[in-house]
Design a protein around this motif. Structure first.
Motif, PDB file in Angstrom:
ATOM      1  N   SER A  37       0.825  -1.209   0.000  1.00  0.00           N
ATOM      2  CA  SER A  37       0.000   0.000   0.000  1.00  0.00           C
ATOM      3  C   SER A  37       0.858   1.258   0.000  1.00  0.00           C
ATOM      4  O   SER A  37       0.500   2.265  -0.626  1.00  0.00           O
ATOM      5  N   THR A  38       1.986   1.212   0.696  1.00  0.00           N
ATOM      6  CA  THR A  38       2.893   2.360   0.714  1.00  0.00           C
ATOM      7  C   THR A  38       3.484   2.605  -0.667  1.00  0.00           C
ATOM      8  O   THR A  38       3.579   3.756  -1.127  1.00  0.00           O
ATOM      9  N   LEU A  40       2.123   1.745  -3.446  1.00  0.00           N
ATOM     10  CA  LEU A  40       1.011   2.230  -4.263  1.00  0.00           C
ATOM     11  C   LEU A  40       0.814   3.729  -4.053  1.00  0.00           C
ATOM     12  O   LEU A  40       0.539   4.473  -5.006  1.00  0.00           O
ATOM     13  N   LEU A  41       0.965   4.168  -2.814  1.00  0.00           N
ATOM     14  CA  LEU A  41       0.821   5.587  -2.499  1.00  0.00           C
ATOM     15  C   LEU A  41       1.882   6.409  -3.225  1.00  0.00           C
ATOM     16  O   LEU A  41       1.590   7.481  -3.767  1.00  0.00           O
ATOM     17  N   GLU A  42       3.101   5.911  -3.254  1.00  0.00           N
ATOM     18  CA  GLU A  42       4.169   6.620  -3.954  1.00  0.00           C
ATOM     19  C   GLU A  42       3.878   6.698  -5.453  1.00  0.00           C
ATOM     20  O   GLU A  42       4.054   7.749  -6.079  1.00  0.00           O
ATOM     21  N   SER A  44       1.022   6.622  -6.877  1.00  0.00           N
ATOM     22  CA  SER A  44      -0.199   7.388  -7.162  1.00  0.00           C
ATOM     23  C   SER A  44       0.108   8.814  -7.604  1.00  0.00           C
ATOM     24  O   SER A  44      -0.696   9.439  -8.302  1.00  0.00           O
ATOM     25  N   ILE A  49      -2.411   4.208 -11.196  1.00  0.00           N
ATOM     26  CA  ILE A  49      -2.053   3.079 -10.334  1.00  0.00           C
ATOM     27  C   ILE A  49      -2.859   1.853 -10.737  1.00  0.00           C
ATOM     28  O   ILE A  49      -3.921   1.971 -11.356  1.00  0.00           O
ATOM     29  N   ASP A 102      -4.774   2.520   0.583  1.00  0.00           N
ATOM     30  CA  ASP A 102      -5.284   2.173  -0.749  1.00  0.00           C
ATOM     31  C   ASP A 102      -6.333   3.184  -1.207  1.00  0.00           C
ATOM     32  O   ASP A 102      -6.339   3.617  -2.366  1.00  0.00           O
ATOM     33  N   SER A 105      -4.562   6.419  -2.077  1.00  0.00           N
ATOM     34  CA  SER A 105      -3.849   6.307  -3.353  1.00  0.00           C
ATOM     35  C   SER A 105      -4.797   6.486  -4.534  1.00  0.00           C
ATOM     36  O   SER A 105      -4.465   7.163  -5.518  1.00  0.00           O
TER      37      SER A 105
END
Length: 280
Positions: A37-38, A40-42, A44, A49, A102, A105
């Motif tokens: 999830s981290t 994915l955040l980056e 985004s 994504i 999530d 993101s």
């Protein structure tokens, strides 16, 4: 320690759920779910994504499962059992935080194109287009703030001392750091939106053009613009640090220099932070 605790609780008079023995695997799944999830955040911040829906659902289910297992009575019969119970609660919170990241993101990826357009138009001195985009952006920023607050709250609910490895604690720390960076970035973007809403368009256009030409302007209504520009902190702009630095450098067109502690204080950075600021 985990295996010893699981062996020990089997000696107790109560019958444990077979799922209790799955706890080590579930702990790892939660930690690596948060790591995903981290990342994915980056990603985004690029505006695109992979669909997080399946991962979001799996993390919610895992959080509920770990929470339910932490309430198994057999985990209260011994000190090691109680430690295992506390860890199950911590990893339940980890999985919940992953689901919140999530959601964040997805919201960021959907909003980045508007943010990009606002900065592009503003730097090109197309103030009317920038203001129009900023108006569309305002409700999305409110949604983003809510999602960020929810993620930070979920992360704050994790008792990191109950995580069972340094690697898992590092994953948690990285997630908290990245979520905090997003929060700082949104504050800086909101400053630009507020500037576009509150400062006269002609003043903004004159300052932008004068900066491009290397000129200095003298307008009676520049005080408000100056206040907005001084409030910008490019070092907390994450992806947009460079753009924020360019806009803040309009102060030169007002015959002012940006304050060093305004541009270099604080934490954050990320993409764009290492690019040269035109304040220099």
């Amino acid at each position: 320690i985990i295996l010893f605790a699981l062996t020990y609780v089997q000696w107790q008079p109560s019958t444990s759920s077979p799922e209790i023995e799955e706890l080590p695997e579930l702990f790892v799944k939660a930690a690596y779910g948060l790591n995903y999830s981290t990342k994915l955040l980056e990603i985004s911040l690029t505006g695109s994504i992979p669909d997080p829906s399946e991962h979001y659902s799996s993390m919610l289910s895992l959080s509920a499962k770990l929470r339910n297992l932490s309430e198994e009575g057999i985990l209260t019969y011994s000190r090691l059992g109680r430690e295992l119970r506390d860890s199950a609660r911590a990893y339940s919170a980890i999985a919940l935080a992953a689901s919140k990241l999530d959601t964040l993101s997805m919201e960021i990826a959907n909003t980045v194109p508007l943010i990009d357009a606002m900065f592009h138009n503003l730097i090109q001195c197309n103030i009317s287009a920038a203001a129009s985009t900023a108006e569309k952006l305002e409700p999305k920023l409110r949604t983003l703030k809510q999602a960020t607050d929810a993620a930070l709250k979920a992360l704050a609910g994790v008792d990191a001392d109950k995580l069972l490895s340094d690697q898992h604690r590092a994953i948690y720390s990285e997630a908290a750091e990245e979520a905090a960076k997003i929060g700082h970035m949104l504050v800086e973007i909101s400053k630009i939106v507020n500037m576009l809403r509150n400062v006269d368009a002609d003043t903004l256009r004159a300052a932008c053009i004068a900066h491009k030409m290397g000129n200095t302007i003298s307008l009676t209504n520049c005080k408000m613009l100056s206040q907005h520009l001084l409030a910008i902190n490019p070092s907390k702009g994450c992806k947009y640090g460079y753009e924020l630095g360019l806009i803040k450098s309009w102060l030169k067109a007002l015959g002012q220099q940006s304050q060093n502690d305004q541009t270099s204080s604080g934490t954050g950075g990320g993409a764009g932070a290492g690019q040269p600021s035109s304040d220099d």
